[in-house]
Design a protein around this motif. Structure first.
Motif, PDB file in Angstrom:
ATOM      1  N   ASP A  82     -87.084 -32.475  -9.785  1.00  0.00           N
ATOM      2  CA  ASP A  82     -87.207 -31.112  -9.102  1.00  0.00           C
ATOM      3  C   ASP A  82     -85.824 -30.448  -8.904  1.00  0.00           C
ATOM      4  OD1 ASP A  82     -88.726 -28.988  -8.025  1.00  0.00           O
ATOM      5  OD2 ASP A  82     -88.709 -29.619  -6.162  1.00  0.00           O
ATOM      6  N   VAL A  83     -84.962 -30.537  -9.910  1.00  0.00           N
ATOM      7  CA  VAL A  83     -83.509 -29.966  -9.578  1.00  0.00           C
ATOM      8  C   VAL A  83     -83.409 -28.527 -10.415  1.00  0.00           C
ATOM      9  CG1 VAL A  83     -81.188 -30.272 -10.059  1.00  0.00           C
ATOM     10  CG2 VAL A  83     -82.272 -32.251  -9.174  1.00  0.00           C
ATOM     11  N   GLU A  84     -82.959 -27.529  -9.880  1.00  0.00           N
ATOM     12  CA  GLU A  84     -82.695 -26.399 -10.691  1.00  0.00           C
ATOM     13  C   GLU A  84     -81.554 -26.390 -11.773  1.00  0.00           C
ATOM     14  OE1 GLU A  84     -84.375 -23.557 -10.680  1.00  0.00           O
ATOM     15  OE2 GLU A  84     -86.053 -23.900  -9.268  1.00  0.00           O
ATOM     16  N   TYR A  85     -81.666 -26.016 -12.799  1.00  0.00           N
ATOM     17  CA  TYR A  85     -80.641 -25.949 -13.855  1.00  0.00           C
ATOM     18  C   TYR A  85     -80.773 -24.844 -14.851  1.00  0.00           C
ATOM     19  CZ  TYR A  85     -84.603 -26.548 -17.572  1.00  0.00           C
ATOM     20  OH  TYR A  85     -85.767 -26.417 -18.204  1.00  0.00           O
ATOM     21  N   ILE A  86     -79.598 -24.662 -15.259  1.00  0.00           N
ATOM     22  CA  ILE A  86     -79.331 -23.406 -16.076  1.00  0.00           C
ATOM     23  C   ILE A  86     -78.615 -23.891 -17.563  1.00  0.00           C
ATOM     24  CG2 ILE A  86     -78.375 -21.211 -16.184  1.00  0.00           C
ATOM     25  CD1 ILE A  86     -77.790 -21.405 -13.245  1.00  0.00           C
ATOM     26  N   ASP A  87     -79.398 -23.554 -18.357  1.00  0.00           N
ATOM     27  CA  ASP A  87     -78.779 -23.897 -19.981  1.00  0.00           C
ATOM     28  C   ASP A  87     -78.082 -22.637 -20.134  1.00  0.00           C
ATOM     29  OD1 ASP A  87     -78.317 -24.497 -22.630  1.00  0.00           O
ATOM     30  OD2 ASP A  87     -80.494 -24.686 -23.050  1.00  0.00           O
ATOM     31  N   ILE A  88     -76.919 -22.805 -20.236  1.00  0.00           N
ATOM     32  CA  ILE A  88     -76.018 -21.429 -20.494  1.00  0.00           C
ATOM     33  C   ILE A  88     -76.025 -20.938 -21.847  1.00  0.00           C
ATOM     34  CG2 ILE A  88     -73.757 -20.503 -20.152  1.00  0.00           C
ATOM     35  CD1 ILE A  88     -73.428 -22.060 -17.753  1.00  0.00           C
ATOM     36  N   ILE A  89     -75.610 -21.990 -22.840  1.00  0.00           N
ATOM     37  CA  ILE A  89     -75.461 -21.695 -24.059  1.00  0.00           C
ATOM     38  C   ILE A  89     -76.544 -22.126 -25.034  1.00  0.00           C
ATOM     39  CG2 ILE A  89     -74.652 -24.079 -24.821  1.00  0.00           C
ATOM     40  CD1 ILE A  89     -72.167 -22.702 -26.350  1.00  0.00           C
ATOM     41  N   GLY A  90     -77.491 -22.687 -24.638  1.00  0.00           N
ATOM     42  CA  GLY A  90     -78.763 -22.912 -25.500  1.00  0.00           C
ATOM     43  C   GLY A  90     -79.477 -21.924 -26.075  1.00  0.00           C
ATOM     44  N   PRO A  91     -80.064 -20.933 -25.035  1.00  0.00           N
ATOM     45  CA  PRO A  91     -80.692 -19.957 -25.570  1.00  0.00           C
ATOM     46  C   PRO A  91     -80.030 -19.037 -26.728  1.00  0.00           C
ATOM     47  CG  PRO A  91     -80.746 -19.989 -23.202  1.00  0.00           C
ATOM     48  CD  PRO A  91     -79.962 -20.868 -23.612  1.00  0.00           C
ATOM     49  N   ALA A  92     -78.539 -18.946 -26.349  1.00  0.00           N
ATOM     50  CA  ALA A  92     -78.035 -17.982 -27.213  1.00  0.00           C
ATOM     51  C   ALA A  92     -77.776 -18.987 -28.695  1.00  0.00           C
ATOM     52  CB  ALA A  92     -76.420 -17.895 -26.813  1.00  0.00           C
ATOM     53  N   ILE A  93     -77.593 -20.204 -28.802  1.00  0.00           N
ATOM     54  CA  ILE A  93     -77.726 -20.953 -29.939  1.00  0.00           C
ATOM     55  C   ILE A  93     -79.059 -20.742 -30.742  1.00  0.00           C
ATOM     56  CG2 ILE A  93     -77.620 -23.037 -31.013  1.00  0.00           C
ATOM     57  CD1 ILE A  93     -75.692 -24.076 -28.839  1.00  0.00           C
ATOM     58  N   ASN A  94     -80.112 -20.857 -29.856  1.00  0.00           N
ATOM     59  CA  ASN A  94     -81.523 -20.821 -30.433  1.00  0.00           C
ATOM     60  C   ASN A  94     -81.944 -19.383 -31.063  1.00  0.00           C
ATOM     61  OD1 ASN A  94     -81.856 -23.348 -29.524  1.00  0.00           O
ATOM     62  ND2 ASN A  94     -82.967 -22.946 -27.817  1.00  0.00           N
ATOM     63  N   LYS A  95     -81.438 -18.426 -30.557  1.00  0.00           N
ATOM     64  CA  LYS A  95     -81.683 -16.922 -31.099  1.00  0.00           C
ATOM     65  C   LYS A  95     -80.809 -16.823 -32.333  1.00  0.00           C
ATOM     66  CE  LYS A  95     -84.372 -14.957 -27.771  1.00  0.00           C
ATOM     67  NZ  LYS A  95     -85.693 -14.303 -28.187  1.00  0.00           N
ATOM     68  N   MET A  96     -79.548 -17.312 -32.289  1.00  0.00           N
ATOM     69  CA  MET A  96     -78.674 -17.037 -33.406  1.00  0.00           C
ATOM     70  C   MET A  96     -79.313 -17.835 -34.694  1.00  0.00           C
ATOM     71  SD  MET A  96     -74.868 -17.061 -31.769  1.00  0.00           S
ATOM     72  CE  MET A  96     -74.503 -15.833 -30.640  1.00  0.00           C
ATOM     73  N   GLU A  97     -79.519 -18.916 -34.501  1.00  0.00           N
ATOM     74  CA  GLU A  97     -80.124 -20.071 -35.304  1.00  0.00           C
ATOM     75  C   GLU A  97     -81.512 -19.289 -36.031  1.00  0.00           C
ATOM     76  OE1 GLU A  97     -82.086 -24.396 -35.947  1.00  0.00           O
ATOM     77  OE2 GLU A  97     -81.935 -23.750 -34.068  1.00  0.00           O
ATOM     78  N   LYS A  98     -82.143 -18.714 -35.430  1.00  0.00           N
ATOM     79  CA  LYS A  98     -83.441 -17.914 -35.833  1.00  0.00           C
ATOM     80  C   LYS A  98     -82.933 -16.628 -36.769  1.00  0.00           C
ATOM     81  CE  LYS A  98     -87.779 -15.727 -34.338  1.00  0.00           C
ATOM     82  NZ  LYS A  98     -88.817 -15.778 -33.153  1.00  0.00           N
ATOM     83  N   ALA A  99     -81.919 -15.884 -36.072  1.00  0.00           N
ATOM     84  CA  ALA A  99     -81.421 -14.631 -36.760  1.00  0.00           C
ATOM     85  C   ALA A  99     -80.783 -14.976 -38.141  1.00  0.00           C
ATOM     86  CB  ALA A  99     -80.738 -14.018 -35.575  1.00  0.00           C
ATOM     87  N   PHE A 100     -79.846 -16.155 -37.837  1.00  0.00           N
ATOM     88  CA  PHE A 100     -78.973 -16.140 -39.165  1.00  0.00           C
ATOM     89  C   PHE A 100     -79.829 -17.106 -40.069  1.00  0.00           C
ATOM     90  CE2 PHE A 100     -75.347 -16.373 -35.841  1.00  0.00           C
ATOM     91  CZ  PHE A 100     -75.439 -14.889 -35.795  1.00  0.00           C
ATOM     92  N   GLN A 101     -80.922 -17.934 -39.539  1.00  0.00           N
ATOM     93  CA  GLN A 101     -81.608 -18.866 -40.477  1.00  0.00           C
ATOM     94  C   GLN A 101     -80.404 -19.884 -41.085  1.00  0.00           C
ATOM     95  OE1 GLN A 101     -84.942 -18.730 -41.718  1.00  0.00           O
ATOM     96  NE2 GLN A 101     -84.680 -17.603 -39.644  1.00  0.00           N
ATOM     97  N   VAL A 102     -79.555 -20.338 -40.253  1.00  0.00           N
ATOM     98  CA  VAL A 102     -78.645 -21.545 -40.387  1.00  0.00           C
ATOM     99  C   VAL A 102     -78.794 -22.502 -39.220  1.00  0.00           C
ATOM    100  CG1 VAL A 102     -76.362 -21.937 -40.737  1.00  0.00           C
ATOM    101  CG2 VAL A 102     -77.136 -19.835 -41.603  1.00  0.00           C
ATOM    102  N   ASN A 103     -78.439 -23.532 -39.629  1.00  0.00           N
ATOM    103  CA  ASN A 103     -78.719 -24.780 -38.410  1.00  0.00           C
ATOM    104  C   ASN A 103     -77.169 -24.894 -37.854  1.00  0.00           C
ATOM    105  OD1 ASN A 103     -81.265 -25.457 -39.058  1.00  0.00           O
ATOM    106  ND2 ASN A 103     -80.634 -26.952 -40.847  1.00  0.00           N
ATOM    107  N   PRO A 104     -77.294 -25.062 -36.607  1.00  0.00           N
ATOM    108  CA  PRO A 104     -76.013 -25.001 -35.642  1.00  0.00           C
ATOM    109  C   PRO A 104     -75.270 -26.497 -36.047  1.00  0.00           C
ATOM    110  CG  PRO A 104     -77.919 -24.599 -34.157  1.00  0.00           C
ATOM    111  CD  PRO A 104     -78.374 -25.080 -35.449  1.00  0.00           C
ATOM    112  N   LYS A 105     -74.104 -26.537 -35.753  1.00  0.00           N
ATOM    113  CA  LYS A 105     -73.309 -27.873 -35.965  1.00  0.00           C
ATOM    114  C   LYS A 105     -73.732 -28.972 -34.799  1.00  0.00           C
ATOM    115  CE  LYS A 105     -69.436 -25.859 -38.621  1.00  0.00           C
ATOM    116  NZ  LYS A 105     -68.177 -25.789 -38.604  1.00  0.00           N
ATOM    117  N   TYR A 106     -73.941 -28.345 -33.743  1.00  0.00           N
ATOM    118  CA  TYR A 106     -74.000 -29.012 -32.275  1.00  0.00           C
ATOM    119  C   TYR A 106     -73.128 -29.922 -32.276  1.00  0.00           C
ATOM    120  CZ  TYR A 106     -78.823 -27.439 -32.522  1.00  0.00           C
ATOM    121  OH  TYR A 106     -79.983 -26.744 -32.665  1.00  0.00           O
TER     122      TYR A 106
END
Length: 270
Positions: A82-106
């Motif tokens: 029950d700890v609050e968390y913020i994924d700062i970069i994850g949503p941006a990577i997911n959106k770009m992956e969908k838009a670019f149709q390219v897998n991230p390097k991670y």
């Protein structure tokens, strides 16, 4: 007053995450917000400790974990505790992956590898400071550009400006009573640039400089006969080196820098 704590977690340096968190925090008038950066997190044990500490201190976890396994594990543990968390970069990577149709390097830390230009600029600035005003002749042989001139010909500001353009610059003052360093005659003349100035303008500049320092404007340093002696000696050194000479009288530092870069570029194309 209650303290608000944010753990900034990253599998790299964590600088990006901290900057984003600070930008967000600035929108809240809460002087008791504390940010603690925890870099290079890449194992479950460390994640467990962070989540436990966040639970105990009622803290938020903001993270830029790009490795999916680490990110998913942290989210799982945070939810369970029950700890609050913020994924700062994850949503941006997911959106770009969908838009670019390219897998991230991670792969963590790629932003710093891509920002080599920034580090080259920092290195060049540090170089210009270290080898300013002839402090260490060894810098002459390591420099991309060597500036030569008598006192008050804007050698230092020109060095710093060129450093911002990622050039390693050393500058050498020319004084009749002091022999120039031998390195000056060993370096490629195409890297050297003499800064020439009119005697009357240098006379005015030096007088104003002495006044600004609260010194006598009639000192030998600013006398016209002394200046002419220095400039004659400067011309002898320049001829010996065989380098380009740039007239800096009534010329802005930026303009002189552009001339230096253009001449250097042309010499490299020969």
């Amino acid at each position: 007053m209650d303290k608000h704590l944010i753990y900034v977690v990253s599998d790299s340096v964590g600088e990006t995450a901290e900057l984003v968190v600070k930008a967000a925090v600035s929108q809240f008038q809460l002087p008791t917000i504390e940010i603690e950066r925890i870099p290079y997190v890449n194992d479950e044990k460390t994640i467990n400790e962070i989540v436990a500490a966040a639970k105990e201190n009622n803290a938020i976890i903001a993270f830029t974990l790009v490795v999916p396994e680490s990110k998913d594990y942290l989210i799982q543990k945070a939810i369970a505790s029950d700890v609050e968390y913020i994924d700062i970069i994850g949503p941006a990577i997911n959106k770009m992956e969908k838009a670019f149709q390219v897998n991230p390097k991670y792969k963590p830390g790629l932003v710093h590898k891509l920002d080599e230009d920034y580090f080259r600029r920092v290195e060049a600035i540090e170089f210009a400071v270290k080898y300013d005003d002839g402090r260490d002749p060894k810098g002459i042989l390591r420099a991309d550009i060597v500036l030569i001139g008598v006192s008050r010909t804007s050698k230092t500001p020109l060095s710093q400006y060129l450093a911002l353009k990622r050039f390693r610059v050393a500058n050498v003052p020319i004084v009749p009573e002091i022999d120039p360093p031998q390195e000056l005659f060993k370096v490629d003349p195409h890297k050297c640039f003499g800064l020439r100035i009119k005697p009357d303008q240098l006379n005015h500049i030096r007088k104003e400089r002495l006044k600004a320092l609260g010194l006598n404007a009639d000192a030998s340093y600013a006398k016209l006969d002394r200046i002419e002696k220095e400039l004659i000696y400067f011309e002898k050194i320049i001829q010996r080196i065989g380098c380009e000479v740039i007239e800096v009288s009534n010329r802005a530092v930026e303009e002189t820098a552009n001339i230096v870069m253009e001449l250097l570029y042309k010499s490299q194309k020969r």
